[in-house]
Design a protein around this motif. Structure first.
Motif, PDB file in Angstrom:
ATOM      1  N   VAL A   1      10.741   0.483  22.899  1.00 10.99           N
ATOM      2  CA  VAL A   1      10.499  -0.957  22.967  1.00 10.99           C
ATOM      3  C   VAL A   1      11.415  -1.586  24.016  1.00 10.99           C
ATOM      4  O   VAL A   1      10.965  -2.374  24.866  1.00 10.99           O
ATOM      5  CB  VAL A   1      10.727  -1.639  21.596  1.00 10.99           C
ATOM      6  CG1 VAL A   1      10.721  -3.157  21.725  1.00 10.99           C
ATOM      7  CG2 VAL A   1       9.686  -1.185  20.594  1.00 10.99           C
ATOM      8  N   ILE A   2      12.678  -1.240  23.956  1.00  7.43           N
ATOM      9  CA  ILE A   2      13.648  -1.794  24.913  1.00  7.43           C
ATOM     10  C   ILE A   2      13.257  -1.423  26.336  1.00  7.43           C
ATOM     11  O   ILE A   2      13.253  -2.269  27.237  1.00  7.43           O
ATOM     12  CB  ILE A   2      15.077  -1.317  24.572  1.00  7.43           C
ATOM     13  CG1 ILE A   2      15.529  -1.942  23.244  1.00  7.43           C
ATOM     14  CG2 ILE A   2      16.051  -1.660  25.704  1.00  7.43           C
ATOM     15  CD1 ILE A   2      16.784  -1.338  22.665  1.00  7.43           C
ATOM     16  N   ALA A   3      12.894  -0.161  26.542  1.00  2.00           N
ATOM     17  CA  ALA A   3      12.490   0.282  27.878  1.00  2.00           C
ATOM     18  C   ALA A   3      11.237  -0.460  28.344  1.00  2.00           C
ATOM     19  O   ALA A   3      11.147  -0.861  29.509  1.00  2.00           O
ATOM     20  CB  ALA A   3      12.246   1.788  27.890  1.00  2.00           C
ATOM     21  N   ALA A   4      10.289  -0.658  27.441  1.00  2.00           N
ATOM     22  CA  ALA A   4       9.062  -1.368  27.810  1.00  2.00           C
ATOM     23  C   ALA A   4       9.348  -2.809  28.215  1.00  2.00           C
ATOM     24  O   ALA A   4       8.789  -3.309  29.187  1.00  2.00           O
ATOM     25  CB  ALA A   4       8.061  -1.325  26.652  1.00  2.00           C
ATOM     26  N   VAL A   5      10.232  -3.462  27.482  1.00  2.00           N
ATOM     27  CA  VAL A   5      10.582  -4.844  27.814  1.00  2.00           C
ATOM     28  C   VAL A   5      11.318  -4.886  29.154  1.00  2.00           C
ATOM     29  O   VAL A   5      11.032  -5.720  30.016  1.00  2.00           O
ATOM     30  CB  VAL A   5      11.423  -5.490  26.685  1.00  2.00           C
ATOM     31  CG1 VAL A   5      11.978  -6.840  27.134  1.00  2.00           C
ATOM     32  CG2 VAL A   5      10.590  -5.650  25.426  1.00  2.00           C
ATOM     33  N   GLU A   6      12.268  -3.979  29.341  1.00  2.00           N
ATOM     34  CA  GLU A   6      13.029  -3.948  30.600  1.00  2.00           C
ATOM     35  C   GLU A   6      12.137  -3.661  31.806  1.00  2.00           C
ATOM     36  O   GLU A   6      12.386  -4.171  32.900  1.00  2.00           O
ATOM     37  CB  GLU A   6      14.129  -2.876  30.516  1.00  2.00           C
ATOM     38  CG  GLU A   6      15.272  -3.238  29.608  1.00  2.00           C
ATOM     39  CD  GLU A   6      16.287  -2.120  29.452  1.00  2.00           C
ATOM     40  OE1 GLU A   6      17.422  -2.433  29.041  1.00  2.00           O
ATOM     41  OE2 GLU A   6      15.962  -0.941  29.707  1.00  2.00           O
ATOM     42  N   ASN A   7      11.094  -2.857  31.580  1.00  2.00           N
ATOM     43  CA  ASN A   7      10.230  -2.447  32.688  1.00  2.00           C
ATOM     44  C   ASN A   7       8.949  -3.262  32.790  1.00  2.00           C
ATOM     45  O   ASN A   7       8.033  -2.887  33.508  1.00  2.00           O
ATOM     46  CB  ASN A   7       9.894  -0.957  32.564  1.00  2.00           C
ATOM     47  CG  ASN A   7      11.127  -0.087  32.655  1.00  2.00           C
ATOM     48  OD1 ASN A   7      12.010  -0.351  33.463  1.00  2.00           O
ATOM     49  ND2 ASN A   7      11.188   0.934  31.827  1.00  2.00           N
ATOM     50  N   GLY A   8       8.909  -4.370  32.055  1.00  2.00           N
ATOM     51  CA  GLY A   8       7.737  -5.234  32.134  1.00  2.00           C
ATOM     52  C   GLY A   8       6.495  -4.644  31.500  1.00  2.00           C
ATOM     53  O   GLY A   8       5.388  -4.872  31.986  1.00  2.00           O
ATOM     54  N   GLY A   9       6.672  -3.903  30.421  1.00  2.00           N
ATOM     55  CA  GLY A   9       5.533  -3.314  29.729  1.00  2.00           C
ATOM     56  C   GLY A   9       4.594  -4.375  29.181  1.00  2.00           C
ATOM     57  O   GLY A   9       4.963  -5.546  29.049  1.00  2.00           O
ATOM     58  N   SER A  10       3.403  -3.954  28.860  1.00  2.00           N
ATOM     59  CA  SER A  10       2.409  -4.914  28.370  1.00  2.00           C
ATOM     60  C   SER A  10       2.799  -5.431  26.994  1.00  2.00           C
ATOM     61  O   SER A  10       3.443  -4.736  26.203  1.00  2.00           O
ATOM     62  CB  SER A  10       1.029  -4.259  28.304  1.00  2.00           C
ATOM     63  OG  SER A  10       0.944  -3.379  27.192  1.00  2.00           O
ATOM     64  N   CYS A  11       2.387  -6.638  26.730  1.00  2.00           N
ATOM     65  CA  CYS A  11       2.649  -7.268  25.437  1.00  2.00           C
ATOM     66  C   CYS A  11       2.104  -6.391  24.312  1.00  2.00           C
ATOM     67  O   CYS A  11       2.753  -6.183  23.296  1.00  2.00           O
ATOM     68  CB  CYS A  11       2.012  -8.646  25.416  1.00  2.00           C
ATOM     69  SG  CYS A  11       2.181  -9.515  23.854  1.00  2.00           S
ATOM     70  N   ARG A  12       0.898  -5.883  24.504  1.00  2.00           N
ATOM     71  CA  ARG A  12       0.253  -5.042  23.485  1.00  2.00           C
ATOM     72  C   ARG A  12       1.112  -3.816  23.151  1.00  2.00           C
ATOM     73  O   ARG A  12       1.354  -3.519  21.991  1.00  2.00           O
ATOM     74  CB  ARG A  12      -1.123  -4.602  23.968  1.00  2.00           C
ATOM     75  CG  ARG A  12      -1.866  -3.712  22.991  1.00  2.00           C
ATOM     76  CD  ARG A  12      -3.184  -3.275  23.571  1.00  2.00           C
ATOM     77  NE  ARG A  12      -3.858  -4.425  24.136  1.00  2.00           N
ATOM     78  CZ  ARG A  12      -5.018  -4.896  23.723  1.00  2.00           C
ATOM     79  NH1 ARG A  12      -5.665  -4.291  22.779  1.00  2.00           N
ATOM     80  NH2 ARG A  12      -5.552  -5.961  24.282  1.00  2.00           N
TER      81      ARG A  12
ATOM     82  N   VAL B   1       4.343  -3.355  23.632  1.00  2.00           N
ATOM     83  CA  VAL B   1       5.603  -3.758  23.000  1.00  2.00           C
ATOM     84  C   VAL B   1       5.380  -4.077  21.526  1.00  2.00           C
ATOM     85  O   VAL B   1       6.126  -3.622  20.657  1.00  2.00           O
ATOM     86  CB  VAL B   1       6.243  -4.959  23.739  1.00  2.00           C
ATOM     87  CG1 VAL B   1       7.406  -5.536  22.953  1.00  2.00           C
ATOM     88  CG2 VAL B   1       6.691  -4.538  25.140  1.00  2.00           C
ATOM     89  N   VAL B   2       4.343  -4.838  21.231  1.00  2.00           N
ATOM     90  CA  VAL B   2       4.077  -5.220  19.839  1.00  2.00           C
ATOM     91  C   VAL B   2       3.716  -3.998  19.002  1.00  2.00           C
ATOM     92  O   VAL B   2       4.169  -3.858  17.863  1.00  2.00           O
ATOM     93  CB  VAL B   2       2.983  -6.303  19.765  1.00  2.00           C
ATOM     94  CG1 VAL B   2       2.555  -6.559  18.334  1.00  2.00           C
ATOM     95  CG2 VAL B   2       3.501  -7.593  20.404  1.00  2.00           C
ATOM     96  N   ILE B   3       2.932  -3.088  19.548  1.00  2.00           N
ATOM     97  CA  ILE B   3       2.569  -1.868  18.811  1.00  2.00           C
ATOM     98  C   ILE B   3       3.824  -1.053  18.500  1.00  2.00           C
ATOM     99  O   ILE B   3       3.999  -0.569  17.373  1.00  2.00           O
ATOM    100  CB  ILE B   3       1.534  -1.040  19.601  1.00  2.00           C
ATOM    101  CG1 ILE B   3       0.178  -1.748  19.571  1.00  2.00           C
ATOM    102  CG2 ILE B   3       1.410   0.375  19.044  1.00  2.00           C
ATOM    103  CD1 ILE B   3      -0.856  -1.145  20.496  1.00  2.00           C
ATOM    104  N   GLN B   4       4.712  -0.919  19.467  1.00  2.00           N
ATOM    105  CA  GLN B   4       5.951  -0.175  19.235  1.00  2.00           C
ATOM    106  C   GLN B   4       6.862  -0.895  18.233  1.00  2.00           C
ATOM    107  O   GLN B   4       7.506  -0.259  17.405  1.00  2.00           O
ATOM    108  CB  GLN B   4       6.695   0.065  20.549  1.00  2.00           C
ATOM    109  CG  GLN B   4       6.101   1.167  21.388  1.00  2.00           C
ATOM    110  CD  GLN B   4       6.153   2.520  20.692  1.00  2.00           C
ATOM    111  OE1 GLN B   4       7.088   2.853  19.973  1.00  2.00           O
ATOM    112  NE2 GLN B   4       5.106   3.309  20.896  1.00  2.00           N
ATOM    113  N   LEU B   5       6.921  -2.226  18.314  1.00  2.00           N
ATOM    114  CA  LEU B   5       7.717  -2.979  17.336  1.00  2.00           C
ATOM    115  C   LEU B   5       7.182  -2.781  15.922  1.00  2.00           C
ATOM    116  O   LEU B   5       7.955  -2.632  14.968  1.00  2.00           O
ATOM    117  CB  LEU B   5       7.718  -4.471  17.677  1.00  2.00           C
ATOM    118  CG  LEU B   5       8.697  -4.919  18.745  1.00  2.00           C
ATOM    119  CD1 LEU B   5       8.468  -6.390  19.075  1.00  2.00           C
ATOM    120  CD2 LEU B   5      10.129  -4.681  18.304  1.00  2.00           C
ATOM    121  N   ALA B   6       5.873  -2.759  15.783  1.00  2.00           N
ATOM    122  CA  ALA B   6       5.271  -2.522  14.470  1.00  2.00           C
ATOM    123  C   ALA B   6       5.629  -1.125  13.966  1.00  2.00           C
ATOM    124  O   ALA B   6       5.909  -0.938  12.774  1.00  2.00           O
ATOM    125  CB  ALA B   6       3.755  -2.694  14.541  1.00  2.00           C
TER     126      ALA B   6
END
Length: 88
Positions: free
Chosen positions: A25-36, A38-43
């Motif tokens: 999740v952290i890597a996705a946010v840092e690298n501009g990952g898609s909202c979808r 990030v939310v799937i990983q947070l879940a």
């Protein structure tokens, strides 16, 4: 190295899985990952943490049932219920 009780291994595995998912999740946010994504990983992280918490409480409840006179970690049924409800 101290040995862990057998019932802690599944909990530790879940927590390590959650730790890895949180890293994703952290890597996705840092690298501009898609909202979808990030939310799937947070879940997934949230679910893994919830399952670890329920497993810890279930183990404590089983311990109380198996040996109600054990005073090494004295918890009342009310305390266990309260812990359970914090995860619900």
């Amino acid at each position: 190295m101290a040995r862990q009780p057998a019932d802690t291994k599944p909990v530790l595995n879940r927590l390590r899985r959650a730790q890895g998912q949180l890293g994703a999740v952290i890597a996705a946010v840092e690298n501009g990952g898609s909202c979808r994504d990030v939310v799937i990983q947070l879940a997934a992280v949230s679910s893994a943490l919830d399952k670890a918490g329920f497993q810890i409480i279930a183990t404590a409840m089983q311990k109380c049932l198996d040996d109600p006179d054990d005073t090494t970690d004295p918890m009342t049924v009310e305390e266990l219920e309260k812990l359970f409800m914090t995860l619900a």
